[in-house]
Design a protein around this motif. Sequence first.
Motif, mmCIF file in Angstrom:
data_model
loop_
_atom_site.group_PDB
_atom_site.id
_atom_site.type_symbol
_atom_site.label_atom_id
_atom_site.label_comp_id
_atom_site.label_asym_id
_atom_site.label_seq_id
_atom_site.Cartn_x
_atom_site.Cartn_y
_atom_site.Cartn_z
ATOM 1 N N ALA A 285 0.896 -1.348 0.175
ATOM 2 C CA ALA A 285 -0.069 -0.125 -0.088
ATOM 3 C C ALA A 285 0.955 1.314 0.116
ATOM 4 N N GLY A 286 1.951 1.245 0.702
ATOM 5 C CA GLY A 286 2.921 2.231 0.954
ATOM 6 C C GLY A 286 3.548 2.496 -0.449
ATOM 7 N N ALA A 287 3.986 1.404 -1.273
ATOM 8 C CA ALA A 287 4.456 1.727 -2.597
ATOM 9 C C ALA A 287 3.580 2.367 -3.445
ATOM 10 N N LEU A 288 2.395 1.785 -3.552
ATOM 11 C CA LEU A 288 1.270 2.240 -4.274
ATOM 12 C C LEU A 288 0.974 3.905 -4.000
ATOM 13 N N ALA A 289 0.887 4.114 -2.787
ATOM 14 C CA ALA A 289 0.597 5.472 -2.435
ATOM 15 C C ALA A 289 1.996 6.379 -2.797
ATOM 16 N N ASP A 290 3.080 5.858 -2.879
ATOM 17 C CA ASP A 290 4.321 6.579 -3.331
ATOM 18 C C ASP A 290 4.261 6.961 -4.717
ATOM 19 N N LYS A 291 3.655 6.131 -5.463
ATOM 20 C CA LYS A 291 3.542 6.248 -6.959
ATOM 21 C C LYS A 291 2.399 6.832 -7.426
ATOM 22 N N LEU A 292 1.301 6.344 -6.865
ATOM 23 C CA LEU A 292 -0.060 6.457 -7.629
ATOM 24 C C LEU A 292 -0.958 7.632 -6.831
ATOM 25 N N GLY A 293 -0.433 7.955 -5.457
ATOM 26 C CA GLY A 293 -1.035 9.018 -4.641
ATOM 27 C C GLY A 293 -1.977 8.255 -3.499
ATOM 28 N N ALA A 294 -1.937 8.719 -2.559
ATOM 29 C CA ALA A 294 -2.434 8.214 -1.113
ATOM 30 C C ALA A 294 -4.013 8.173 -1.363
ATOM 31 N N GLY A 295 -4.628 9.032 -1.977
ATOM 32 C CA GLY A 295 -6.172 9.274 -1.981
ATOM 33 C C GLY A 295 -6.741 8.020 -2.615
ATOM 34 N N ARG A 296 -6.118 7.376 -3.866
ATOM 35 C CA ARG A 296 -6.726 6.228 -4.480
ATOM 36 C C ARG A 296 -6.706 5.077 -3.349
ATOM 37 N N VAL A 297 -5.414 4.873 -2.846
ATOM 38 C CA VAL A 297 -5.152 3.787 -1.777
ATOM 39 C C VAL A 297 -6.090 3.846 -0.992
ATOM 40 N N LEU A 298 -6.240 4.998 -0.230
ATOM 41 C CA LEU A 298 -7.300 5.214 0.843
ATOM 42 C C LEU A 298 -8.783 4.649 0.857
ATOM 43 N N LEU A 299 -9.091 5.203 -0.436
ATOM 44 C CA LEU A 299 -10.532 4.980 -1.010
ATOM 45 C C LEU A 299 -10.549 3.434 -0.833
ATOM 46 N N THR A 300 -9.853 2.742 -1.457
ATOM 47 C CA THR A 300 -10.080 1.094 -1.659
ATOM 48 C C THR A 300 -9.909 0.565 -0.175
ATOM 49 N N GLY A 301 -9.125 1.055 0.656
ATOM 50 C CA GLY A 301 -8.934 0.521 1.995
ATOM 51 C C GLY A 301 -10.231 0.624 2.730
ATOM 52 N N MET A 302 -10.792 1.669 2.435
ATOM 53 C CA MET A 302 -11.931 2.117 3.537
ATOM 54 C C MET A 302 -13.080 1.226 2.891
ATOM 55 N N ALA A 303 -13.198 1.026 1.633
ATOM 56 C CA ALA A 303 -14.066 0.218 1.045
ATOM 57 C C ALA A 303 -14.151 -1.264 1.613
ATOM 58 N N LEU A 304 -12.899 -1.733 1.658
ATOM 59 C CA LEU A 304 -12.510 -3.229 1.829
ATOM 60 C C LEU A 304 -12.718 -3.265 3.401
ATOM 61 N N VAL A 305 -12.499 -2.229 4.360
ATOM 62 C CA VAL A 305 -12.756 -2.441 5.874
ATOM 63 C C VAL A 305 -14.198 -2.577 5.939
ATOM 64 N N ALA A 306 -15.023 -1.726 5.328
ATOM 65 C CA ALA A 306 -16.551 -2.000 5.596
ATOM 66 C C ALA A 306 -17.061 -3.307 4.872
ATOM 67 N N LEU A 307 -16.795 -3.662 3.816
ATOM 68 C CA LEU A 307 -17.093 -4.746 3.148
ATOM 69 C C LEU A 307 -16.638 -5.964 4.121
ATOM 70 N N GLY A 308 -15.784 -6.387 4.408
ATOM 71 C CA GLY A 308 -15.250 -7.357 5.518
ATOM 72 C C GLY A 308 -15.742 -7.281 6.589
ATOM 73 N N THR A 309 -16.108 -6.096 7.393
ATOM 74 C CA THR A 309 -16.772 -6.269 8.664
ATOM 75 C C THR A 309 -18.344 -6.458 8.567
#
Length: 412
Positions: free
Chosen positions: A73-97
Amino acid sequence: MTDSSTAPPGLPSLHWGWILLAAAGTFALTMGVRQTMGLFLGSLNSSTGLGLANISLAFAFGQLWWGLTQPFAGALADKLGAGRVLLTGMALVALGTVLTPLMSSTPGLVFAIGVLAAGGAGMAGPAVLMSAASRLIPAARRGLATGIVNAGGSFGQFVMAPLAGALTLGLGWASAMQVMGLLVLLALPAAWVLRGNSAHAATAATKPVSTREAIGTALRTPSYLLLAAGFFVCGFHVAFLATHLPGVVAACGLPLQYSAWALAVLGLFNIVGSLTMGWAVGRWRMKTLLSLVYAARALGVLAFMLAPKSGVVVLVFAGFMGLTFLSTVPPTAGLVAKFFGLGNMATLFGLVMLSHQVGGFLGAWLGGRVFERSGNYDLVWIIDIVLAVGAALIHLPIREAPLRRVAVLAPT
């Protein structure tokens, strides 16, 4: 110096307070949900009949997967930007819970808790959040900033634990867990505030090297390896408490509400510990602060083992542990930044977080295994004391200075 952040090119300048609110608020929601899942362990066991060890395995895998996702996730954020990584992460937390109460098998729980929810929390976790905050906030405020972001996770735990208990009483454990998952989506606007990548931290005179080169240099740096080893111990301690503190309270013969309040007190005092540590990072040597934190943990656990088990003792113990719970994060992140600069910070701090979560896997899994076989947690407490003393000692040889190769390794 102005109070506004040094915004990336093409992005509007934001006051550093909004950036901290976005990062700390995201961590509050993702960490708050993750750290209260231990309250549902008994209900999951009663509902599925899988046994405490099997359910602990799902939680333990989640600790490991949370760490495994962070370097990537850090490597993706370093290259693609933190915003996209954070959006994906929040959606996965909600779905899994939301899916967790629907699972009735160990593989199902591992998938929902361990892969989806924990993986999403890793993508929206400290490696990405602290790197983004460090990138966007003036250098003079970075030490305090990491403490505030870290305190956000503790505040989330303080608020979410009693909320989870109240929702369980009102809606039942399954609906309560699903509501908790949906609350994470409140952090979605933070992805816009924290967007941008590490290229914005570069100056005209420097350029970040590739992720592979940065990792190779880090793995050849003894101080970085010692720091990661100490963070392994932190993960063992934190995951054991987060997963099994309700079980520890129950083993003391205390009512359920003490479990929720013990987690809440843990989170509340961690706010104090995190903010204090963020303030101290700019004033004392970070390796010394880390040694003191680990030594304090060893003394606290020993005192708890020897003390009579009452409600007051449990809450005092939770408060003391809270002061040290995640206060290791600001100096650990600060040392990574000091060693290597900001250009690859999300990746390199993510690797340290991976070590933390390998320890977390062992702490969460071993707690369930030991209790199932012995009926108590004494052996895990003893292991925790020994590891904490070792961590206090191995931080002493760390060389707290920027690497001479920093100028070519990563921008500052």
